[in-house]
Design an enzyme around this catalytic site. Structure first.
Site, PDB file in Angstrom:
ATOM      1  N   LYS A  49       0.987  -0.942   0.302  1.00  0.00           N
ATOM      2  CA  LYS A  49      -0.362  -0.229  -0.023  1.00  0.00           C
ATOM      3  C   LYS A  49       1.015   1.381  -0.546  1.00  0.00           C
ATOM      4  CE  LYS A  49      -3.530  -2.279   2.450  1.00  0.00           C
ATOM      5  NZ  LYS A  49      -4.843  -2.287   3.982  1.00  0.00           N
ATOM      6  N   GLY A  50       0.245   1.997  -0.431  1.00  0.00           N
ATOM      7  CA  GLY A  50       1.319   3.699  -0.922  1.00  0.00           C
ATOM      8  C   GLY A  50       0.398   4.916  -0.245  1.00  0.00           C
ATOM      9  N   PHE A  52      -1.120   7.322  -1.857  1.00  0.00           N
ATOM     10  CA  PHE A  52      -2.454   7.045  -2.222  1.00  0.00           C
ATOM     11  C   PHE A  52      -2.104   6.145  -3.590  1.00  0.00           C
ATOM     12  CE2 PHE A  52      -0.292  11.434  -2.064  1.00  0.00           C
ATOM     13  CZ  PHE A  52      -0.866  11.903  -1.293  1.00  0.00           C
ATOM     14  N   LYS A  70      -0.479  -0.750 -10.052  1.00  0.00           N
ATOM     15  CA  LYS A  70      -0.918   0.676  -9.460  1.00  0.00           C
ATOM     16  C   LYS A  70      -2.279   1.001  -9.349  1.00  0.00           C
ATOM     17  CE  LYS A  70       1.352   4.434  -7.141  1.00  0.00           C
ATOM     18  NZ  LYS A  70       3.014   5.120  -7.444  1.00  0.00           N
ATOM     19  N   ASP A 168      11.966  12.665  -4.179  1.00  0.00           N
ATOM     20  CA  ASP A 168      11.589  11.822  -2.974  1.00  0.00           C
ATOM     21  C   ASP A 168      13.146  10.651  -2.719  1.00  0.00           C
ATOM     22  OD1 ASP A 168      10.159  11.379  -0.987  1.00  0.00           O
ATOM     23  OD2 ASP A 168       8.138  10.975  -2.607  1.00  0.00           O
ATOM     24  N   GLU A 172      11.382   4.000   0.736  1.00  0.00           N
ATOM     25  CA  GLU A 172      10.426   3.293   0.359  1.00  0.00           C
ATOM     26  C   GLU A 172      10.381   3.640  -1.415  1.00  0.00           C
ATOM     27  OE1 GLU A 172       6.668   4.686   2.180  1.00  0.00           O
ATOM     28  OE2 GLU A 172       7.778   4.825   3.645  1.00  0.00           O
TER      29      GLU A 172
END
Ligand SMILES: Nc1ncnc2c1ncn2[C@@H]1O[C@H](COP(=O)(O)OP(=O)(O)OP(=O)(O)O)[C@@H](O)[C@H]1O
Length: 317
Positions: A49-50, A52, A70, A168, A172
């Site tokens: 799970k991310g 969004f 995704k 970023d 993760e």
């Protein structure tokens, strides 16, 4: 804390015609319009799970090739004010073709149970992310960390060469391929540079560069190199260098307040550390003559070329 900013709205890229090669790993974008029905997706087994998104294993019904799918609910993207970034990130990532950058093969939209979704079909990373890898370890063995860092430096050089800042880099967003190689992903905050510079505050708190926190109106590619330095520390030490409460983390980043654990080798410490904390290195020739990664002044940080030539990287690669 990191606050999102709008990225450029960009059109979905045009896909080129192709024929899928007879391998088990997908390697080319699709030539036809995609839809969910083309894939066998086990909705009860989420890969991850991310913030969004949810990521599922998806099998092409025609070829049997496996992908990561995704899925992003449009309502979540709109509420999080990141719909434009999500679309823009696909455009950016779909133009990347490098062994250490995760490939994306297509994007499509659809309805599911009265909700609108955006789907992104990606290369499947069978070994998860660096975050998953580090959950099981208190720091990685140095040879493994140095190999990962060297590959990351190569990926960043490629990404910067495409005039893009990633903005970023964190555990993760670094996935691991089937041979243990790095696959940079998570391009949601990535942006094209204008005259070598970008602006806006974004990224993970622990990884924010001091120039961002100090309100620099714009900054350059050194922002990603700072994150590479923080990541190197975390890979070796098992925790991020400035990890603390919200305000304290920012203060510690601005003051470069960190301590490399004593079990980290001298060469690796030299690679990441502000020497002042380690008097043993304060007079070392390397420190006096070369720049370091985690330094407050971006102009004094090691370049990606210098990173690749650092003794710690050369020793393990
Ligand atoms: N291609 C993939 N193969 C396997 N696992 C994946 C893949 N992409 C993402 N994941 C897993 O899902 C997690 C979340 O993915 P990602 O970071 O892309 O989602 P997000 O947080 O919604 O997006 P973003 O980071 O772009 O804001 C990753 O940390 C990783 O564990």
């Amino acid at each position: 804390m990191a606050s999102p900013e709008n990225a450029l709205v960009q059109e979905a890229s045009q896909m080129k015609d192709h024929a899928l090669p007879p391998t088990t790993e997908p390697s080319q974008p699709f030539s036809k319009d995609l839809n969910l029905g083309m894939f066998e997706v086990n909705q009860f087994s989420t890969l991850a799970k991310g913030k969004f998104s949810r990521i599922y294993l998806a099998k092409d019904r025609e070829t049997g090739l496996e992908y990561a799918l995704k899925t992003m609910r449009k309502t979540d993207l709109i509420l999080g004010r990141v719909e434009e970034q999500a679309r823009g990130s696909f455009k950016i990532q779909s133009e990347m073709d490098h062994p250490n950058v995760l490939r994306v093969f297509g994007q499509f939209e659809g309805e599911h149970e009265h909700e609108s979704y955006i789907y992104i079909l990606m290369e499947l990373s069978r070994k998860g992310s660096l975050y998953d890898l580090m959950k099981q370890n208190i720091g990685l063995p140095e040879p493994q960390a140095a190999k990962l860092v060297a590959q990351l430096a190569k990926a960043l050089k490629y990404i910067h060469g495409k005039n893009i800042l990633h903005r970023d880099i964190n555990p993760e967003n670094i996935l691991i391929g089937s041979d243990g190689e790095v696959k940079v992903s998570g391009f949601i905050w990535s942006k094209p540079m204008v005259d070598g510079r970008c602006s806006g505050l974004c990224g993970l708190l622990d990884y924010l560069a001091p120039e961002m926190l100090n309100g620099a109106e714009n900054y350059d590619a050194m922002i990603d190199i700072w994150c590479l330095g923080v990541l190197t520390f975390e890979l070796l030490a098992g925790k991020a260098p400035f990890e603390d409460g919200l305000m304290m983390t920012q203060k510690r980043i601005k003051n470069l307040d960190m301590e490399v654990p004593s079990f980290v080798s001298a060469e690796a410490t030299d690679f990441i550390h502000k020497v002042a904390h380690h008097s043993g290195f304060a007079n070392s020739e390397w420190w006096l003559t070369r720049r370091q990664i985690l330094v407050l002044d971006p102009r004094k940080r090691l370049s990606l070329e210098e990173i690749q030539q650092h003794p710690w990287i050369l020793k393990h690669n």
